[in-house]
Design an enzyme around this catalytic site. Sequence first.
Site, short mmCIF file in Angstrom:
data_model
loop_
_atom_site.label_atom_id
_atom_site.label_comp_id
_atom_site.label_asym_id
_atom_site.label_seq_id
_atom_site.Cartn_x
_atom_site.Cartn_y
_atom_site.Cartn_z
N LYS A 154 0.78 -1.55 0.18
CA LYS A 154 -0.14 -0.11 0.08
C LYS A 154 0.45 1.12 0.01
CE LYS A 154 1.04 1.36 4.12
NZ LYS A 154 1.40 2.38 4.98
N MET A 186 11.01 -4.11 3.23
CA MET A 186 11.31 -4.04 4.27
C MET A 186 10.72 -3.10 5.64
SD MET A 186 11.25 -8.02 5.21
CE MET A 186 12.65 -7.94 5.60
N LEU A 198 5.07 0.74 3.01
CA LEU A 198 4.79 0.20 1.90
C LEU A 198 3.74 -1.13 2.76
CD1 LEU A 198 7.63 -0.08 -0.14
CD2 LEU A 198 4.82 1.28 -0.54
N SER A 256 2.20 -5.86 7.29
CA SER A 256 1.09 -5.69 7.64
C SER A 256 -0.01 -7.08 6.78
CB SER A 256 0.52 -4.73 8.09
OG SER A 256 1.27 -3.76 8.47
N SER A 257 0.49 -6.52 5.51
CA SER A 257 -0.07 -6.91 4.28
C SER A 257 0.41 -8.79 4.66
CB SER A 257 0.26 -6.20 2.32
OG SER A 257 -0.25 -7.42 1.51
N ASP A 276 -2.28 -1.77 10.36
CA ASP A 276 -2.22 -1.36 9.21
C ASP A 276 -2.84 -2.93 8.44
OD1 ASP A 276 -1.10 1.17 9.13
OD2 ASP A 276 0.61 0.48 7.36
O1 C5P Z 1 0.73 -0.38 15.12
P1 C5P Z 1 1.83 -1.15 15.10
O2 C5P Z 1 2.11 -1.87 15.44
O3 C5P Z 1 2.23 -0.93 13.76
O4 C5P Z 1 2.41 -0.05 15.07
C1 C5P Z 1 3.66 0.32 15.41
C2 C5P Z 1 4.21 1.34 16.51
O5 C5P Z 1 3.95 3.46 16.25
C3 C5P Z 1 3.32 1.40 17.82
O6 C5P Z 1 3.91 0.50 18.96
C4 C5P Z 1 2.96 2.95 18.33
O7 C5P Z 1 4.45 3.02 18.89
C5 C5P Z 1 3.56 3.52 16.94
N1 C5P Z 1 2.21 3.81 16.39
C6 C5P Z 1 1.30 4.97 17.38
N2 C5P Z 1 0.46 5.43 16.07
C7 C5P Z 1 -0.66 5.12 15.21
C8 C5P Z 1 -0.05 3.61 14.88
C9 C5P Z 1 1.40 3.08 15.16
O8 C5P Z 1 1.84 6.34 17.44
N3 C5P Z 1 -1.75 5.53 14.77
#
Ligand code: C5P
Length: 318
Positions: free
Chosen positions: A13, A97, A101, A105-106, A138
């Site tokens: 994405k 990676m 992108l 997650s995808s 994501d």
């Molecule tokens: O949700 P994900 O594991 O992809 O997020 C990785 C890190 O990015 C989270 O631990 C957080 O620190 C940060 N994050 C955030 N706000 C979001 C998405 C991610 O602060 N909306």
Amino acid sequence: MPPRRAAVPSFAKVNLSLKVLGKRADGYHELRTVFQTVGLHDQIEFEFTPARRGLAVELEDALAIPDNLVLRAARLFCESEGVRGRLRMKLSKRIPMGAGLGGGSSNAAAVLLALGPLTGRCCTPDSLHAIAASLGSDVPFFLYGGTALGLGRGEELYPLPEAPPWNVLIVAPPVHVSTGEAYQALGRPALTSPFDSRKLNVFQSFVWRMEDLSGSENDFEAAVFALHPELERWKRKLERFGAHAARLSGSGAALFGVFPDRAKLQGALPKFSKEPLKVFSTTMLSRARYRARVLGSLREHVAGNTWPPVSRYERHEL
Ligand code: C5P
């Protein structure tokens, strides 16, 4: 019982726009974003052999990605649905990676979409979404694909009218930006209150007339460009060689340029060949195409034209 096999594409994405509001009580940041799937993809091969008891999950991954989301997604699905048998997966990566992108997650979402049909277990759309959101902000988007509005931490999704199937040039530098660190690097003016009305208005006016990408913004650009100035140079270069708009994707470090005119993209391609970049020429992928590609790859295991894909195997056939 014979093994069931499938080779499922897992698409990347870009974020056509990404506004970060404020930090919430749970530590995440409140977002307003427009997600868009593109044709660039990884592939995950599956082989599932049902059994009466036990569960074995294996992943062949040439890059030996630590704490791979593919394994985590498979284990979560199998545990929540009581799957028994042997699941072998092989991940072939093309999506760079840690580039913004959405590759990891995808991959996780592709596993969640494939395992229902392959195992005969039928997760409701709500529980599939909940499993996806627990794996990463994501991941839920990739259960749907196409053009979508993402609110909250990105997991609250609404379909948007499809963006045109424009050509997209993605350039990925050998720079890894950790999502968590990129959020940490945000300060004012990027970071505001979760209810900043000016920012919400700017975002809303972009969503209302998305055909004009000049109104799109990525709030990570200032902070990430300050850390890696060469990224801004490549963004300007994409614009100089004909991109309608060029933006950082997610928290980077990949950049993408949108080229409504294919000849212009072809002309821009060689200008990046001597740069230390991975370069991908692709197109935006609509929700309908996204679903057709995933369903097509699972054809022999899926009952009808359902989404999320429903298995043709009986739940209790063992
Ligand atoms: O949700 P994900 O594991 O992809 O997020 C990785 C890190 O990015 C989270 O631990 C957080 O620190 C940060 N994050 C955030 N706000 C979001 C998405 C991610 O602060 N909306």
